[in-house]
Design a protein around this motif. Sequence first.
Motif, PDB file in Angstrom:
ATOM      1  N   LEU A 123      25.249  34.120  -8.513  1.00 27.09           N
ATOM      2  CA  LEU A 123      24.841  34.089  -7.203  1.00 27.09           C
ATOM      3  C   LEU A 123      23.321  34.657  -7.397  1.00 27.09           C
ATOM      4  O   LEU A 123      23.202  35.480  -8.209  1.00 27.09           O
ATOM      5  CB  LEU A 123      25.376  35.143  -6.208  1.00 27.09           C
ATOM      6  N   LEU A 125      20.706  36.633  -5.512  1.00 26.96           N
ATOM      7  CA  LEU A 125      20.629  37.652  -4.268  1.00 26.96           C
ATOM      8  C   LEU A 125      19.058  38.104  -4.221  1.00 26.96           C
ATOM      9  O   LEU A 125      18.220  37.814  -5.072  1.00 26.96           O
ATOM     10  CB  LEU A 125      21.547  38.714  -4.380  1.00 26.96           C
ATOM     11  N   ARG A 132      29.904  36.767  -9.360  1.00 28.77           N
ATOM     12  CA  ARG A 132      31.091  37.081  -8.373  1.00 28.77           C
ATOM     13  C   ARG A 132      32.456  36.386  -8.801  1.00 28.77           C
ATOM     14  O   ARG A 132      32.392  35.176  -9.071  1.00 28.77           O
ATOM     15  CB  ARG A 132      30.983  36.442  -6.984  1.00 28.77           C
ATOM     16  N   SER A 134      36.487  36.110  -7.500  1.00 31.26           N
ATOM     17  CA  SER A 134      37.197  36.009  -6.146  1.00 31.26           C
ATOM     18  C   SER A 134      38.605  35.591  -6.356  1.00 31.26           C
ATOM     19  O   SER A 134      38.699  34.734  -7.208  1.00 31.26           O
ATOM     20  CB  SER A 134      36.541  35.663  -4.846  1.00 31.26           C
ATOM     21  N   TYR A 153      31.944  41.941  -7.342  1.00 33.48           N
ATOM     22  CA  TYR A 153      30.304  41.564  -7.378  1.00 33.48           C
ATOM     23  C   TYR A 153      29.776  42.426  -8.294  1.00 33.48           C
ATOM     24  O   TYR A 153      29.873  43.647  -8.251  1.00 33.48           O
ATOM     25  CB  TYR A 153      29.593  41.720  -6.190  1.00 33.48           C
ATOM     26  N   GLU A 181      31.896  34.279   2.722  1.00 32.59           N
ATOM     27  CA  GLU A 181      30.486  33.772   3.033  1.00 32.59           C
ATOM     28  C   GLU A 181      30.134  35.105   3.660  1.00 32.59           C
ATOM     29  O   GLU A 181      28.901  35.492   3.542  1.00 32.59           O
ATOM     30  CB  GLU A 181      30.558  32.923   4.221  1.00 32.59           C
ATOM     31  N   ASP A 184      29.472  37.820   0.861  1.00 32.58           N
ATOM     32  CA  ASP A 184      28.030  37.280   0.164  1.00 32.58           C
ATOM     33  C   ASP A 184      26.848  37.848   0.843  1.00 32.58           C
ATOM     34  O   ASP A 184      25.990  38.354   0.390  1.00 32.58           O
ATOM     35  CB  ASP A 184      28.209  36.023  -0.040  1.00 32.58           C
ATOM     36  N   ASP A 188      24.198  40.456  -0.239  1.00 38.50           N
ATOM     37  CA  ASP A 188      22.848  40.148  -0.284  1.00 38.50           C
ATOM     38  C   ASP A 188      21.910  41.184   0.459  1.00 38.50           C
ATOM     39  O   ASP A 188      20.758  41.139   0.286  1.00 38.50           O
ATOM     40  CB  ASP A 188      22.731  38.829   0.269  1.00 38.50           C
TER      41      ASP A 188
END
Length: 203
Positions: A123, A125, A132, A134, A153, A181, A184, A188
């Motif tokens: 990611l 950010l 990440r 999951s 994360y 989403e 995330d 972020d």
Amino acid sequence: MSETRLTSLDDELTIVFPGTWVMVPLHDDEAAARRIQRLVTERVGRADRLARVRRTAKTELERLVAMANDSTAFALALSLEILPGVPFPASLVLSREEWPTAPEEDADLAVHLARSFPDDDALDLSIGPARRRSQVRQTTYDEESSPELVADYRFPAPGGERLIHARVNAPMATAPDLYLELFDAMIDSISFRAPLPEPAAGR
């Protein structure tokens, strides 16, 4: 749109929480017990018929706090609602971690992060590179099974000497991709506070 709120997680970090979240004290058993008792009473109610639900909720929250206290966690947040009247159970635990292998001096932290967690998703950010991992697993709550999203994360702390590890748990995640989403975006939103200036000599 849900209400968002900037929250300080410690002297180092801030985050924007979507909806309604509460902080649970760590490393203070009495304060945590009071917060849990108040949360359970407010969210479940006092009716005798709900005694079993209260016990289950209290036990789960106590287990989560105990796990956080046994780690290097410095913040624990619980989600209550994503919109007024719309429950959204989730938790966020933030910890400081050592790198699996120490980065070399002047190393590119993005490269070292990728080498340290090669199987995780990359990611980019606002605070820099992150990884990440999951998974969705089936979890039983009060004899009923439901999907639970767990997302980990990791990103470098300021200076790059250590990592920040953020773990999000979302029980009853019926739409895990949409949940991911949201999380995330939440991660972020994290920003690091500038270090406090050193006091002037003689003060």
